[in-house]
Write an enzyme that holds these catalytic residues in place. Structure first.
Site, PDB file in Angstrom:
ATOM      1  N   SER A 140     -10.182  -0.448   4.507  1.00 49.84           N
ATOM      2  CA  SER A 140      -9.481  -0.952   5.694  1.00 49.84           C
ATOM      3  C   SER A 140      -8.801   0.200   6.423  1.00 49.84           C
ATOM      4  CB  SER A 140      -8.445  -1.987   5.296  1.00 49.84           C
ATOM      5  OG  SER A 140      -9.101  -3.107   4.751  1.00 49.84           O
ATOM      6  N   GLU A 144      -3.820   2.530   8.019  1.00 54.88           N
ATOM      7  CA  GLU A 144      -3.663   2.369   6.567  1.00 54.88           C
ATOM      8  C   GLU A 144      -4.343   3.544   5.854  1.00 54.88           C
ATOM      9  OE1 GLU A 144      -4.072  -1.614   4.954  1.00 54.88           O
ATOM     10  OE2 GLU A 144      -5.224  -0.805   3.271  1.00 54.88           O
ATOM     11  N   ARG A 179       0.824  -1.235   0.000  1.00 51.76           N
ATOM     12  CA  ARG A 179       0.000   0.000   0.000  1.00 51.76           C
ATOM     13  C   ARG A 179       0.850   1.274   0.000  1.00 51.76           C
ATOM     14  NH1 ARG A 179      -2.439  -3.557  -1.375  1.00 51.76           N
ATOM     15  NH2 ARG A 179      -4.155  -4.616  -0.352  1.00 51.76           N
TER      16      ARG A 179
HETATM   17  C1  LIG Z   1     -15.449   0.119   0.478  1.00 55.11           C
HETATM   18  C2  LIG Z   1     -13.954   0.257   0.225  1.00 55.11           C
HETATM   19  C3  LIG Z   1     -13.202  -0.872  -0.084  1.00 55.11           C
HETATM   20  C4  LIG Z   1     -11.827  -0.764  -0.318  1.00 55.11           C
HETATM   21  N1  LIG Z   1     -11.115  -1.895  -0.648  1.00 55.11           N
HETATM   22  C5  LIG Z   1      -9.796  -1.794  -0.948  1.00 55.11           C
HETATM   23  C6  LIG Z   1      -9.040  -2.951  -1.346  1.00 55.11           C
HETATM   24  O1  LIG Z   1      -9.542  -4.053  -1.433  1.00 55.11           O
HETATM   25  N2  LIG Z   1      -7.726  -2.776  -1.617  1.00 55.11           N
HETATM   26  C7  LIG Z   1      -7.119  -1.560  -1.537  1.00 55.11           C
HETATM   27  O2  LIG Z   1      -5.921  -1.484  -1.822  1.00 55.11           O
HETATM   28  N3  LIG Z   1      -7.800  -0.471  -1.155  1.00 55.11           N
HETATM   29  C8  LIG Z   1      -9.114  -0.543  -0.872  1.00 55.11           C
HETATM   30  N4  LIG Z   1      -9.813   0.574  -0.489  1.00 55.11           N
HETATM   31  C9  LIG Z   1      -9.094   1.865  -0.312  1.00 55.11           C
HETATM   32  C10 LIG Z   1      -9.051   2.756  -1.568  1.00 55.11           C
HETATM   33  O3  LIG Z   1     -10.123   2.484  -2.440  1.00 55.11           O
HETATM   34  C11 LIG Z   1      -7.732   2.607  -2.319  1.00 55.11           C
HETATM   35  O4  LIG Z   1      -6.647   2.939  -1.500  1.00 55.11           O
HETATM   36  C12 LIG Z   1      -7.687   3.493  -3.592  1.00 55.11           C
HETATM   37  O5  LIG Z   1      -6.571   3.136  -4.362  1.00 55.11           O
HETATM   38  C13 LIG Z   1      -7.619   4.983  -3.291  1.00 55.11           C
HETATM   39  O6  LIG Z   1      -7.826   5.670  -4.500  1.00 55.11           O
HETATM   40  P1  LIG Z   1      -8.470   7.130  -4.514  1.00 55.11           P
HETATM   41  O7  LIG Z   1      -8.568   7.574  -5.914  1.00 55.11           O
HETATM   42  O8  LIG Z   1      -9.728   7.115  -3.735  1.00 55.11           O
HETATM   43  O9  LIG Z   1      -7.333   7.939  -3.751  1.00 55.11           O
HETATM   44  P2  LIG Z   1      -7.521   8.978  -2.569  1.00 55.11           P
HETATM   45  O10 LIG Z   1      -8.140   8.305  -1.392  1.00 55.11           O
HETATM   46  O11 LIG Z   1      -8.155  10.219  -3.059  1.00 55.11           O
HETATM   47  O12 LIG Z   1      -5.996   9.291  -2.230  1.00 55.11           O
HETATM   48  C14 LIG Z   1      -5.181   8.261  -1.731  1.00 55.11           C
HETATM   49  C15 LIG Z   1      -3.720   8.692  -1.909  1.00 55.11           C
HETATM   50  O13 LIG Z   1      -3.422   8.728  -3.298  1.00 55.11           O
HETATM   51  C16 LIG Z   1      -2.905  10.021  -3.643  1.00 55.11           C
HETATM   52  N5  LIG Z   1      -3.365  10.286  -5.019  1.00 55.11           N
HETATM   53  C17 LIG Z   1      -4.633  10.292  -5.497  1.00 55.11           C
HETATM   54  N6  LIG Z   1      -4.645  10.576  -6.806  1.00 55.11           N
HETATM   55  C18 LIG Z   1      -3.360  10.765  -7.175  1.00 55.11           C
HETATM   56  C19 LIG Z   1      -2.709  11.094  -8.411  1.00 55.11           C
HETATM   57  N7  LIG Z   1      -3.379  11.307  -9.553  1.00 55.11           N
HETATM   58  N8  LIG Z   1      -1.361  11.215  -8.391  1.00 55.11           N
HETATM   59  C20 LIG Z   1      -0.660  11.008  -7.267  1.00 55.11           C
HETATM   60  N9  LIG Z   1      -1.200  10.703  -6.072  1.00 55.11           N
HETATM   61  C21 LIG Z   1      -2.536  10.575  -6.039  1.00 55.11           C
HETATM   62  C22 LIG Z   1      -3.457  10.949  -2.597  1.00 55.11           C
HETATM   63  O14 LIG Z   1      -2.630  12.096  -2.440  1.00 55.11           O
HETATM   64  C23 LIG Z   1      -3.437  10.072  -1.360  1.00 55.11           C
HETATM   65  O15 LIG Z   1      -2.155  10.060  -0.789  1.00 55.11           O
HETATM   66  C24 LIG Z   1     -11.188   0.486  -0.235  1.00 55.11           C
HETATM   67  C25 LIG Z   1     -11.945   1.639   0.072  1.00 55.11           C
HETATM   68  C26 LIG Z   1     -13.313   1.523   0.302  1.00 55.11           C
HETATM   69  C27 LIG Z   1     -14.107   2.768   0.612  1.00 55.11           C
END
Ligand SMILES: Cc1cc2nc3c(=O)[nH]c(=O)nc-3n(C[C@H](O)[C@H](O)[C@H](O)COP(=O)(O)OP(=O)(O)OC[C@H]3O[C@@H](n4cnc5c(N)ncnc54)[C@H](O)[C@@H]3O)c2cc1C
Length: 314
Positions: free
Chosen positions: A228, A304, A178
């Protein structure tokens, strides 16, 4: 209400620059204060030119779809950048095994595009409700696969406004659980993803539907949550001590509440906003869970979910 101080002399943009934009609507938890300014760039040129001209002292924070974040109640200082709209969501199949996608595209959209083009091996992305940019930063994964396993090439823009490519003959990126070693203000703009084989589109799409149904049964995916909350602890320890949700359950925290924040009764490594939670409620609940787990099992859980921004409004 006083707005946070907007950094002076912001460069001209073709996209949108919104002073004092509230960030809660942009996050799954629906909590948090405003950005000093939110920038929605029109395209890579707009983004690069803006960052080049922006005072280097102003902090820059990329935001995906906010599915892995607690934005604190005081909001985020400096410029928050979100790749939003049709342009940033474009995905194309470049050969029988490869997708080229802009970083604002949803992981689910990439999984579905792979299915439509008969590409296998990207189905797992349908389980992650984020954007590809967020998936890169968090090395998102599930069902035994992570983004790093399918990533061939990554393009982005540095804080200084320079274009940079990783992989595909360029410098590699170091990925771990992660996490990546990219600078926190590096904006990922495009990814090239490669599947593992080919198959019938209908069958791949059916596999995606089955994965999603499985998730809906075990996770509170319709709640205001952020996935998580804590990482599974590293060994040593018994199998039960390596599972965050088992430790939280054993500490009696299932359903525990602080203000409007609650430990999900369905999956106790998920926190939920029951309606009126603040970021402070969620963070305090997380810390309470950590303290109870430490007391009952001796294991120190590691957050996390990313927590960012100021504790109180300016
Ligand atoms: C119901 C649910 C289930 C989930 N299940 C999983 C799972 O199974 N596995 C898993 O790994 N995660 C899971 N997640 C967590 C989440 O979906 C992931 O971590 C996802 O990759 C985050 O993406 P985001 O676009 O929402 O990023 P954000 O939450 O908006 O940001 C996360 C990080 O990424 C950075 N970021 C965002 N966009 C960019 C970009 N374009 N360039 C550089 N940095 C950037 C942000 O600065 C921040 O540090 C889950 C979340 C939920 C709500």
């Amino acid at each position: 209400m006083t707005l946070p101080t907007l950094p002076p002399d912001l460069p001209e943009v073709r996209g949108k620059l919104i002073p004092g934009a509230e960030l809660a609507p942009y996050t799954w938890f629906r909590v948090g204060g405003p950005a000093d300014a939110l920038f929605l760039p029109a395209d890579e040129e707009d983004l690069a030119a803006f960052l080049k001209a922006l005072d280097p002292a102003v902090p820059v924070t990329p935001l995906g779809v906010g599915s892995n974040l607690i934005v604190r109640d005081g909001g985020i200082p400096g410029i928050v950048i979100r790749l939003m709209g049709k342009y940033w969501g474009e995905i194309e199949a470049t050969d029988g095994l490869t997708l080229s996608a802009r970083a604002g595209a949803l992981d689910l959209a990439a999984a579905r595009a792979a299915a439509a083009n008969g590409i296998t091996g990207l189905e797992f992305l349908s389980g992650i409700p984020g954007s590809l940019g967020g998936a890169t930063r968090t090395n998102a994964g599930c069902y035994g696969r992570e983004l790093k396993d399918v990533l061939v090439r990554l393009e982005g823009i540095t804080r200084a406004g320079a274009r940079q490519v990783y992989g595909d003959g360029h410098a590699p990126v170091a990925f771990s659980y992660r996490h990546t070693d990219l600078p926190s203000d590096f904006i990922v703009t495009r990814l090239v993803l490669r599947g593992t084989g080919t198959g019938e589109p209908d069958k791949i799409a059916a596999a995606i539907t089955a994965l999603q149904a499985r998730r809906a049964e075990t996770q509170p995916i319709k709640e205001k949550t952020s996935g998580s909350t804590f990482a599974n602890p590293d060994p040593p320890g018994t199998p039960d001590q390596r599972s965050a949700w088992k430790l939280i359950d054993a500490a009696g925290c299932r359903g525990l509440k602080v203000g409007g924040a609650q430990v999900s009764p369905l999956h106790c490594n998920f926190l939920i906003n029951t309606g009126e939670a603040t970021a402070a409620d969620l963070e305090a609940l997380g810390e309470l869970v950590r303290a109870r787990v430490l007391e009952t099992s001796g294991v120190e859980l590691r957050w996390e979910v990313r927590r960012m921004g100021r504790v109180q409004r300016v």
